[in-house]
Structures are given as structure tokens and as C-alpha cells.
Design a protein around this motif. Structure first.
Motif, PDB file in Angstrom:
ATOM      1  N   ASN A   6      13.455  22.344 -14.202  1.00  6.67           N
ATOM      2  CA  ASN A   6      13.228  21.752 -12.885  1.00  6.67           C
ATOM      3  C   ASN A   6      14.175  20.601 -12.610  1.00  6.67           C
ATOM      4  N   SER A   7      14.369  19.757 -13.631  1.00  8.16           N
ATOM      5  CA  SER A   7      15.222  18.586 -13.405  1.00  8.16           C
ATOM      6  C   SER A   7      16.692  18.984 -13.280  1.00  8.16           C
ATOM      7  N   MET A   8      17.083  20.114 -13.869  1.00  7.58           N
ATOM      8  CA  MET A   8      18.477  20.562 -13.761  1.00  7.58           C
ATOM      9  C   MET A   8      18.778  21.162 -12.394  1.00  7.58           C
ATOM     10  N   ARG A   9      17.738  21.580 -11.693  1.00  6.08           N
ATOM     11  CA  ARG A   9      17.926  22.228 -10.395  1.00  6.08           C
ATOM     12  C   ARG A   9      18.399  21.210  -9.341  1.00  6.08           C
ATOM     13  N   MET A  10      17.974  19.979  -9.498  1.00  7.05           N
ATOM     14  CA  MET A  10      18.245  18.944  -8.499  1.00  7.05           C
ATOM     15  C   MET A  10      19.745  18.625  -8.349  1.00  7.05           C
ATOM     16  N   PRO A  11      20.452  18.293  -9.445  1.00 13.44           N
ATOM     17  CA  PRO A  11      21.888  18.018  -9.295  1.00 13.44           C
ATOM     18  C   PRO A  11      22.655  19.207  -8.713  1.00 13.44           C
ATOM     19  N   GLN A  12      22.224  20.395  -9.084  1.00 10.58           N
ATOM     20  CA  GLN A  12      22.887  21.605  -8.567  1.00 10.58           C
ATOM     21  C   GLN A  12      22.702  21.708  -7.048  1.00 10.58           C
ATOM     22  N   MET A  13      21.502  21.357  -6.597  1.00 11.06           N
ATOM     23  CA  MET A  13      21.201  21.403  -5.165  1.00 11.06           C
ATOM     24  C   MET A  13      22.054  20.377  -4.407  1.00 11.06           C
ATOM     25  N   VAL A  14      22.177  19.177  -4.998  1.00 10.64           N
ATOM     26  CA  VAL A  14      22.992  18.127  -4.366  1.00 10.64           C
ATOM     27  C   VAL A  14      24.448  18.589  -4.284  1.00 10.64           C
ATOM     28  N   GLU A  15      24.923  19.204  -5.360  1.00  6.15           N
ATOM     29  CA  GLU A  15      26.315  19.667  -5.394  1.00  6.15           C
ATOM     30  C   GLU A  15      26.564  20.735  -4.325  1.00  6.15           C
ATOM     31  N   GLU A  16      25.638  21.667  -4.204  1.00  9.43           N
ATOM     32  CA  GLU A  16      25.788  22.728  -3.198  1.00  9.43           C
ATOM     33  C   GLU A  16      25.792  22.145  -1.788  1.00  9.43           C
ATOM     34  N   GLN A  17      24.886  21.202  -1.550  1.00  8.40           N
ATOM     35  CA  GLN A  17      24.829  20.566  -0.231  1.00  8.40           C
ATOM     36  C   GLN A  17      26.098  19.775   0.045  1.00  8.40           C
ATOM     37  N   GLN A  18      26.619  19.121  -1.017  1.00  7.48           N
ATOM     38  CA  GLN A  18      27.842  18.338  -0.845  1.00  7.48           C
ATOM     39  C   GLN A  18      29.012  19.234  -0.467  1.00  7.48           C
ATOM     40  N   GLN A  19      29.074  20.402  -1.073  1.00 11.51           N
ATOM     41  CA  GLN A  19      30.150  21.346  -0.741  1.00 11.51           C
ATOM     42  C   GLN A  19      30.045  21.775   0.719  1.00 11.51           C
ATOM     43  N   TYR A  20      28.826  22.031   1.160  1.00 12.04           N
ATOM     44  CA  TYR A  20      28.619  22.428   2.557  1.00 12.04           C
ATOM     45  C   TYR A  20      29.009  21.281   3.491  1.00 12.04           C
ATOM     46  N   GLN A  21      28.618  20.050   3.119  1.00  8.76           N
ATOM     47  CA  GLN A  21      28.921  18.890   3.961  1.00  8.76           C
ATOM     48  C   GLN A  21      30.426  18.646   4.052  1.00  8.76           C
ATOM     49  N   ALA A  22      31.159  18.969   2.987  1.00  8.21           N
ATOM     50  CA  ALA A  22      32.621  18.803   3.016  1.00  8.21           C
ATOM     51  C   ALA A  22      33.223  19.721   4.078  1.00  8.21           C
ATOM     52  N   VAL A  23      32.746  20.966   4.118  1.00 10.60           N
ATOM     53  CA  VAL A  23      33.230  21.932   5.115  1.00 10.60           C
ATOM     54  C   VAL A  23      32.790  21.499   6.511  1.00 10.60           C
ATOM     55  N   SER A  24      31.518  21.153   6.625  1.00 12.04           N
ATOM     56  CA  SER A  24      30.953  20.742   7.913  1.00 12.04           C
ATOM     57  C   SER A  24      31.673  19.514   8.466  1.00 12.04           C
ATOM     58  N   SER A  25      32.012  18.574   7.580  1.00 13.30           N
ATOM     59  CA  SER A  25      32.695  17.358   8.014  1.00 13.30           C
ATOM     60  C   SER A  25      34.083  17.672   8.566  1.00 13.30           C
ATOM     61  N   ALA A  26      34.802  18.545   7.864  1.00 13.71           N
ATOM     62  CA  ALA A  26      36.151  18.917   8.325  1.00 13.71           C
ATOM     63  C   ALA A  26      36.071  19.605   9.687  1.00 13.71           C
ATOM     64  N   LEU A  27      35.081  20.478   9.820  1.00 16.73           N
ATOM     65  CA  LEU A  27      34.902  21.216  11.075  1.00 16.73           C
ATOM     66  C   LEU A  27      34.518  20.268  12.206  1.00 16.73           C
ATOM     67  N   CYS A  28      33.717  19.264  11.853  1.00 17.22           N
ATOM     68  CA  CYS A  28      33.283  18.259  12.831  1.00 17.22           C
ATOM     69  C   CYS A  28      34.475  17.535  13.433  1.00 17.22           C
ATOM     70  N   VAL A  29      35.384  17.125  12.564  1.00 12.47           N
ATOM     71  CA  VAL A  29      36.565  16.393  13.043  1.00 12.47           C
ATOM     72  C   VAL A  29      37.449  17.325  13.872  1.00 12.47           C
ATOM     73  N   LEU A  30      37.599  18.569  13.405  1.00  9.13           N
ATOM     74  CA  LEU A  30      38.426  19.526  14.161  1.00  9.13           C
ATOM     75  C   LEU A  30      37.851  19.771  15.556  1.00  9.13           C
ATOM     76  N   LYS A  31      36.524  19.907  15.608  1.00  6.99           N
ATOM     77  CA  LYS A  31      35.883  20.147  16.907  1.00  6.99           C
ATOM     78  C   LYS A  31      36.158  18.974  17.849  1.00  6.99           C
ATOM     79  N   GLU A  32      36.056  17.793  17.283  1.00 10.53           N
ATOM     80  CA  GLU A  32      36.296  16.596  18.082  1.00 10.53           C
ATOM     81  C   GLU A  32      37.717  16.586  18.642  1.00 10.53           C
ATOM     82  N   LYS A  33      38.666  17.006  17.813  1.00  8.54           N
ATOM     83  CA  LYS A  33      40.066  16.993  18.257  1.00  8.54           C
ATOM     84  C   LYS A  33      40.340  18.084  19.287  1.00  8.54           C
ATOM     85  N   VAL A  34      39.772  19.267  19.053  1.00  6.40           N
ATOM     86  CA  VAL A  34      40.028  20.393  19.970  1.00  6.40           C
ATOM     87  C   VAL A  34      39.439  20.123  21.344  1.00  6.40           C
ATOM     88  N   THR A  35      38.272  19.468  21.372  1.00 12.02           N
ATOM     89  CA  THR A  35      37.606  19.230  22.663  1.00 12.02           C
ATOM     90  C   THR A  35      37.941  17.854  23.259  1.00 12.02           C
TER      91      THR A  35
END
Lengths: 181, 114
Positions: free
Chosen positions: A40-69
Motif C-alpha cells: 500500500n505504501s509503495m503505491r503512493m509514490p508511484q501515483m504521484v509520479e504518474e500524476q507528475q508526468q501527466y502534469q508535465a504534459v498538461s503544463s506544456a499544452l497549457c502554455v501552448l494554448k495560451e500562445k496560440v489563442t
């Protein structure tokens, strides 16, 4: 006479045997609980890592959207931008290619971030496509694991004379490599 | 119940004091070990629950574009390649970094998100 029969016939005490059996049972139960806690305790860091990877993509897309619009992102087919270190210049070059030949060769984008707090944002890469009708598709994904969390920014072009604007923008899941999202 | 079992239960034969004491010590150790593990399990479960609640809140804030803590400012650099070769020098945009519970994300100048 079997061992069990002998034991049953034995008239000496059995408290030691029962204590050892109880110890064995408690050991097994404790081990099972410890394994469960560890999993159970090992699942938590893995979840944070997965979310962080998603946030990295989402953040890049966020900035691109801002620039395009952005308000100043009206592309000119005549090529009004001279600053080659601008996103607008890249898009205008693509638009001119599309106007001349009907298609534009896609770009591969490499994103990197600098600054305090940026260390956790994992590397991402992207693909920039412009269709024959000037519609823009920007796909972004993680580089490690390659292609994970792929998202696309799909921007519909509005052409007015020599000017192209992108106001209708949406985000959707993507598969890296192809032209479409 | 077989006769032997009944005989065994009815037997008055005792054990030595040392045997009884050792048995009590072993039983005590077993109970102590089990109770310590159960207490630790409760503690870890509580911590994990608190962390996961914090993480879900951080995710919700990131999705709702309502960041709580600004970590700093920096820049996002984008380089362009065509057919495997660098085409334009690079594009740099200022960004702000936000985060909570070990989760970091960034916004551009206007803070809009997809």
C-alpha cells in the motif's frame, strides 16, 4: 502406533507445543500484514509520479494554448513576423508552405523548463502539424516513458484574406506519430 | 470424541514450572509481535490516507486552475526540429511553477489551461 497416536497417548503437558503453534500463527499473520502495508505504501509514490508526468504534459499544452489563442497570434500569409525566435514566425512559415504546396512538413518540439521548482517537471516532446486548411494540431507527450500521456491541442483555423486566427481550440487524447490527433 | 482425546483432557499429569514459564513467555512474545504490527498497520494506513487526500486535493486544484502554492518562476524553452535537425534556434516563454504534495505544474502568463 503413529506419531499422532503417540502424542495423544502421551500424558505429559502440551503447553509448550501450543505456545509454539501460537507463535507460528502470529508470525504468519504479522508477515501478511507487513506485506500488505508495504504494498500500500509503495503505491503512493508511484501515483504521484504518474500524476507528475501527466502534469508535465498538461503544463506544456497549457502554455501552448495560451500562445496560440493570444491576441497577437494572427498569422499573416505574407509573413509579417521577422523574429525567428518566435512561435508566430514558425507558424507563419508553415502557413506559407501550406499556401504554396498544400501541405507543410511537421516539426518535432522539445520542451525544457528552467527555474525554481521546475525540477519535477519531467521532459516532454511534441509534434506540430498544419493541415491543408491551416488547422493546427499540436501533440505533446512524455519522453519517459516515451509516448505516455499523449494529448493534442486541436486548433481550428479561421482564414480571413491573408490572416489566420485560431479561436476554437480543444484538447483531446492523441497518438503520437500520425497527422491527426 | 475418541477415547484417547477424552483421556488426554481428563489427564491430571502436569508440566514443570519451567515449561509453563517458557510457554507463557513465547505466547507473550507472539501477542506482542502481533499487536505491534497491527498498531504499525493502523499508523501507516492513517498516513497513506492523509497523503492520498492531499494528493487528490492537489490534482483537483491543478485541474481547476486554483493553485495554492507558487514555487517560483522560470522559463519554458521550445526547440524545433525538422527531419531530425534543429531548424530554428529556440522559443522562450516565461512561466510560473505551482505545486502541492510533491506535484508540480506550470502556467503561462495568463494562467489559462486546456
Amino acid at each position: 502406533m503413529s506419531l499422532v497416536q503417540k502424542k495423544l497417548a502421551d500424558r505429559s503437558g502440551a503447553s509448550m507445543v501450543i505456545a509454539l503453534l501460537l507463535f507460528l500463527v502470529c508470525s504468519v499473520v504479522s508477515a501478511m500484514i507487513l506485506v500488505s502495508i508495504h504494498q500500500n505504501s509503495m503505491r503512493m509514490p508511484q501515483m504521484v509520479e504518474e500524476q507528475q508526468q501527466y502534469q508535465a504534459v498538461s503544463s506544456a499544452l497549457c502554455v501552448l494554448k495560451e500562445k496560440v489563442t493570444a491576441d497577437d497570434m494572427a498569422l499573416s500569409l505574407a509573413g509579417s513576423t521577422t523574429d525567428i525566435n518566435s512561435f508566430k514566425y514558425v507558424l507563419e512559415q508553415m502557413a506559407q508552405e501550406v499556401k504554396a504546396s498544400g501541405s507543410a512538413q511537421p516539426y518535432t518540439l522539445r520542451f525544457s523548463v528552467d527555474g525554481e521548482g521546475a525540477q519535477a517537471l519531467t521532459p516532454v516532446r511534441g509534434e506540430l502539424h498544419m493541415a491543408g486548411n491551416y488547422d493546427l494540431t499540436i501533440k505533446v507527450c512524455n519522453t519517459q516513458p516515451e509516448g505516455a500521456n499523449a494529448l493534442a491541442l486541436v486548433c481550428k483555423a479561421q482564414v480571413s484574406g491573408d490572416t489566420i486566427t485560431y479561436s476554437e481550440v480543444r484538447v483531446q487524447g492523441a497518438v503520437m506519430g500520425g497527422d491527426g490527433a | 470424541m475418541s477415547r484417547r482425546v477424552r483421556d488426554k483432557l481428563a489427564s491430571n499429569r502436569g508440566e514443570s514450572l519451567v515449561e509453563i514459564l517458557v510457554s507463557v513467555v513465547i505466547t507473550g512474545l507472539a501477542m506482542l509481535m502481533l499487536s505491534a504490527v497491527i498498531a504499525r498497520a493502523y499508523s501507516v494506513d492513517h498516513q497513506t490516507r492523509a497523503r492520498s487526500e492531499g494528493l487528490y486535493e492537489a490534482i483537483s486544484r491543478a485541474e481547476a486552475r486554483a493553485p495554492e502554492e507558487k514555487l517560483g518562476e522560470g522559463k519554458l524553452t521550445v526547440t524545433f526540429e525538422r527531419a531530425g535537425e534543429a531548424y530554428y534556434p529556440k522559443v522562450e516563454w516565461p512561466v510560473s511553477f505551482y505545486g502541492q504534495e510533491g506535484l508540480v505544474y506550470s502556467y503561462g502568463e495568463r494562467g489559462t489551461l486546456p
